[in-house]
Design a protein around this motif. Sequence first.
Motif, mmCIF file in Angstrom:
data_model
loop_
_atom_site.group_PDB
_atom_site.id
_atom_site.type_symbol
_atom_site.label_atom_id
_atom_site.label_comp_id
_atom_site.label_asym_id
_atom_site.label_seq_id
_atom_site.Cartn_x
_atom_site.Cartn_y
_atom_site.Cartn_z
ATOM 1 N N LEU A 93 0.272 -1.340 -0.214
ATOM 2 C CA LEU A 93 -0.053 -0.276 -0.276
ATOM 3 C C LEU A 93 0.885 1.508 0.277
ATOM 4 O O LEU A 93 -0.084 2.555 -0.825
ATOM 5 N N ARG A 94 1.873 0.949 0.595
ATOM 6 C CA ARG A 94 2.987 2.850 0.850
ATOM 7 C C ARG A 94 2.799 3.093 -0.768
ATOM 8 O O ARG A 94 3.106 3.712 -0.985
ATOM 9 N N LEU A 95 3.723 1.311 -1.050
ATOM 10 C CA LEU A 95 4.508 1.702 -2.859
ATOM 11 C C LEU A 95 3.530 2.204 -3.857
ATOM 12 O O LEU A 95 3.733 3.060 -4.663
ATOM 13 N N MET A 96 2.289 2.214 -3.742
ATOM 14 C CA MET A 96 1.524 2.295 -4.295
ATOM 15 C C MET A 96 0.601 3.685 -4.278
ATOM 16 O O MET A 96 0.452 4.321 -5.291
ATOM 17 N N ALA A 97 0.726 3.985 -2.895
ATOM 18 C CA ALA A 97 0.722 5.659 -2.487
ATOM 19 C C ALA A 97 1.474 5.966 -3.517
ATOM 20 O O ALA A 97 1.330 7.489 -3.727
ATOM 21 N N ASP A 98 2.640 5.887 -3.246
ATOM 22 C CA ASP A 98 4.327 6.489 -3.957
ATOM 23 C C ASP A 98 4.223 6.893 -4.967
ATOM 24 O O ASP A 98 4.264 7.525 -5.426
ATOM 25 N N ALA A 99 3.541 5.431 -5.927
ATOM 26 C CA ALA A 99 3.470 5.674 -7.184
ATOM 27 C C ALA A 99 2.672 6.447 -7.478
ATOM 28 O O ALA A 99 2.360 7.167 -8.927
ATOM 29 N N ALA A 100 1.456 6.562 -7.190
ATOM 30 C CA ALA A 100 0.095 7.369 -6.759
ATOM 31 C C ALA A 100 0.281 8.872 -7.385
ATOM 32 O O ALA A 100 0.190 9.537 -8.172
ATOM 33 N N LEU A 101 0.322 9.071 -6.284
ATOM 34 C CA LEU A 101 1.302 10.435 -5.843
ATOM 35 C C LEU A 101 2.403 11.104 -6.313
ATOM 36 O O LEU A 101 2.501 12.108 -6.770
ATOM 37 N N GLY A 102 2.943 9.951 -7.228
ATOM 38 C CA GLY A 102 4.098 10.473 -7.763
ATOM 39 C C GLY A 102 3.780 10.905 -8.931
ATOM 40 O O GLY A 102 4.877 11.507 -10.042
ATOM 41 N N GLU A 103 2.867 11.030 -10.113
ATOM 42 C CA GLU A 103 1.851 11.233 -11.134
ATOM 43 C C GLU A 103 1.844 12.382 -10.651
ATOM 44 O O GLU A 103 2.031 13.331 -11.943
ATOM 45 N N ALA A 104 1.728 13.344 -9.505
ATOM 46 C CA ALA A 104 1.406 15.227 -9.668
ATOM 47 C C ALA A 104 2.156 15.157 -10.338
ATOM 48 O O ALA A 104 4.255 15.054 -9.982
ATOM 49 N N GLU A 105 2.145 15.942 -11.391
ATOM 50 C CA GLU A 105 3.294 16.934 -11.479
ATOM 51 C C GLU A 105 3.594 18.531 -11.298
ATOM 52 O O GLU A 105 2.592 19.220 -11.049
ATOM 53 N N LEU A 106 5.100 17.993 -10.326
ATOM 54 C CA LEU A 106 5.415 19.397 -10.141
ATOM 55 C C LEU A 106 6.430 20.347 -11.185
ATOM 56 O O LEU A 106 7.524 19.526 -11.123
ATOM 57 N N PRO A 107 6.167 21.280 -11.447
ATOM 58 C CA PRO A 107 6.993 21.965 -12.705
ATOM 59 C C PRO A 107 8.280 22.240 -11.795
ATOM 60 O O PRO A 107 8.294 22.610 -10.235
ATOM 61 N N GLU A 108 10.014 22.337 -12.577
ATOM 62 C CA GLU A 108 11.035 23.172 -11.267
ATOM 63 C C GLU A 108 11.324 23.830 -13.030
ATOM 64 O O GLU A 108 11.498 23.556 -14.057
ATOM 65 N N PRO A 109 11.769 25.284 -12.352
ATOM 66 C CA PRO A 109 11.195 25.399 -10.888
ATOM 67 C C PRO A 109 9.944 25.229 -9.999
ATOM 68 O O PRO A 109 10.373 26.011 -9.339
ATOM 69 N N GLY A 110 9.478 26.241 -11.623
ATOM 70 C CA GLY A 110 8.227 26.591 -10.658
ATOM 71 C C GLY A 110 7.716 27.795 -10.953
ATOM 72 O O GLY A 110 8.420 28.984 -10.146
ATOM 73 N N PRO A 111 6.707 27.734 -10.217
ATOM 74 C CA PRO A 111 5.781 29.436 -10.150
ATOM 75 C C PRO A 111 7.139 29.626 -9.258
ATOM 76 O O PRO A 111 6.985 29.479 -7.865
#
Length: 300
Positions: free
Chosen positions: A128-146
């Motif tokens: 479950l921890r690995l699943m959560a890590d993979a799913a949340l890891g899909e979030a796009e956070l641009p670098e450097p970002g606003p």
Amino acid sequence: MLAEPAPYLRIAADLRRRISAGELRPGDRVPSTRALVRDWGVAMATAAKALSVLGEQGWVRAVPGSGTVVAERAPVKPPLGRDGLVRAAVALADAEGLAALSMRRLAAEVGVGPMALYRHVPDKDELLRLMADAALGEAELPEPGPVPWRPRLELAARAQWSAYRRHPWLAPILLNSLVRPPIVASGLRLVDWSLRALAGTGLRRRVKLQVIMTLNGWVGGLAVSNSFEVQTEQESGISGDQRLEADQSLLLGYLQSGRFPELAEVLTGLDDVDLDEAFEFGLRRQLDGIGVLLGEHQQG
């Protein structure tokens, strides 16, 4: 304790197991809806839904004049390995909810014996921890970002909300404890990225962390509400709209009783509140509040 899967999911899982074990081979007829009704003691609609799910997943196909048979090619299995197992587990939870996820069921999905999974993950909690890590890891956070704090925190909140909407089971795992959430790299990345919005504001370190915890907790709390509704629908086969319609007369009776005049006035003629609409409204209010905090700190 996880709730027992809905009857149609248990039937579908049993037929998948029999296909994976070779008891039912490509071209073999699977039990008809009448046979499933007899053997499982369910309604005809439940049996039909089980076969429909298997058809959508590619396990079976309908043949005119012959009934439903095992598909010539079973669904493609992910390569066995930790990443493959996590992807398969995420897909299963997305389709049927966490209630359907067990090590035995996952083993059947990837075509191995249950004990083979433990060479890659020590237990279900780690899975479950690995699943959560993979799913949340899909979030796009641009670098450097606003650089300005508001668009940066808004983007972080929207990234979380998108992940929660794609994976309704995710929020209860990550929000199991707001103070001590499970340690996942993608979550640490999100918090670190968000904290950069408050760099240079002069806020104390504790206050910075509290700001991010408050915002993330609000997004996750709204997502948990959606998670419960999706889970209930997956387990019962009854949608939220159907449950609301069934309770409509009860609600109407309360509103007409005169006991809740303010609520009755607000709800009169009001359409059902959309969850995404509630997110948009709440996000603006959350960011406004952070703005007030920063303004007060600068004035002080």
